[in-house]
Design a protein around this motif. Structure first.
Motif: not given
Length: 362
Positions: A245-264
């Protein structure tokens, strides 16, 4: 990339695979889409079955299945949709089934939608059986848990064609056949694109699809296996389900950029999650292309995002099953052998072809 024919062609049906190119239903366009597509948008991309080498396994005939021939036009035909039609894939899939039924003069098509609730989908299909369905086309929400439906359908010799997701059961005995993509190869091809856009180095996150179905499992395994084989310099540092889902994709990515700010890079196992990831990256102040995104589906929004620089590649998963599903049913009732799976060929959208291919996306 699959060559796109200009019109449908019908060739003899082989014992191990279709080799048919079948016209498929289109998808509703916004005024903005229509303005950008031009002549190419007038025709939807057609599903193309892979060659016999890509469609292996045993075959099933009407005699082996134990049923009786029936006329599709005068019979009740049931289509069970699994998910809410907020997803362009589901919209295009249902439209294709309805459009092809109308084209063939099938007046007793019954369409249900489980609204992403598996218990409702089981009840929906049981009700279709009770209403006298002679053929069932099912887009399964989950791969397991279909035993009650399969028993009831088998007792009445009702052939079941599953589309876009498999069920864990035996072809020809429990259901007739599966029509869809090679999900493992989709994962492999997504990995190849990610390796290319990252230059073989970096940290990648995976937005996993919904658990409990073969699409998620195969797209994940194909991607990971290819990475291990071809890209030792790329590390998968994060993976979490976003449930397609788009909503969950946004939520998970928001968590991602906080925990892994150097993700490529982000590998999204469908376009809706990828577009949610784009929203999250914009909110985090990222620029287009700063985090490379590769996804699977081929929705118009995702292809447009390639043009805009937010996505780098999309592996298609063509949802226009109507013509191929009903051609399968027609040949089955005529006594011709049906393969246990019919794999379709899917194209790729990249920065090299996205702008000119918007009209073929859905």
């Amino acid at each position: 990339m699959t060559k796109q024919p200009g019109h449908p062609r019908h060739l003899p049906f082989a014992a191990v695979a279709f080799a048919a190119v079948l016209a498929a239903g289109g998808c509703a366009k916004s005024e903005d889409d229509a303005a950008s597509e031009g002549t190419a948008g007038a025709q939807a991309q057609q599903q193309v079955a892979q060659s016999p080498a890509g469609t292996a396994g045993s075959t099933c005939t009407l005699k082996q299945f134990g049923g009786a021939a029936f006329d599709l036009k005068s019979s009740v035909v049931g289509f069970s949709q699994s998910e809410k039609e907020a997803n362009p894939f589901r919209i295009a899939e249902t439209k294709s089934i309805k459009d092809e039924a109308a084209r063939l003069g099938i007046s007793k098509l019954r369409v249900t939608n489980a609204q992403s609730q598996f218990s409702k989908q089981i009840t929906d299909v049981q009700q279709l059986i009770a209403q006298g369905a002679r053929l069932l086309v099912i887009a399964p929400l989950n791969s397991d848990g279909w035993e009650p439906v399969l028993r009831q359908a088998a007792a009445k010799k009702i052939p079941i064609i599953t589309v876009d997701r498999k069920i864990n059961a035996s072809a020809c005995r429990d259901y007739l056949t599966f029509i869809g993509s090679d999900f493992y190869q989709q994962g492999v091809r997504a990995a190849d694109q990610m390796i290319k856009v990252l230059g073989g180095k970096g940290k990648v996150a995976i937005l996993l699809g919904a658990p409990g179905n073969n699409v998620t499992t195969d797209r994940t395994n194909g991607f990971k296996d290819r990475m291990k084989e071809k890209a030792p310099g790329i590390r998968i540092s994060f993976e979490q389900t976003a449930e397609f889902t788009r909503e969950k994709g946004q939520q998970v990515t928001e968590q991602l950029v906080q925990s892994n700010p150097d993700i490529n890079g982000v590998y999204a196992e469908n376009d809706e999650m990828a577009l949610g990831a784009v929203t999250a990256l914009k909110g985090a102040g990222k620029k287009p292309g700063e985090v490379k995104i590769v996804s699977i589906d081929g929705t118009r929004g995702a292809v447009r995002s390639i043009v805009d620089g937010w996505l780098q590649a999309v592996i298609e998963s063509n949802p226009r099953f109507g013509p191929l599903a009903f051609e399968t049913a027609r040949k089955f009732t005529a006594g011709e052998p049906i393969p246990e799976k019919v794999l379709i060929s899917d194209r790729e959208y990249t920065t090299a072809n996205a702008k000119g291919s918007l009209g073929q996306a859905y």
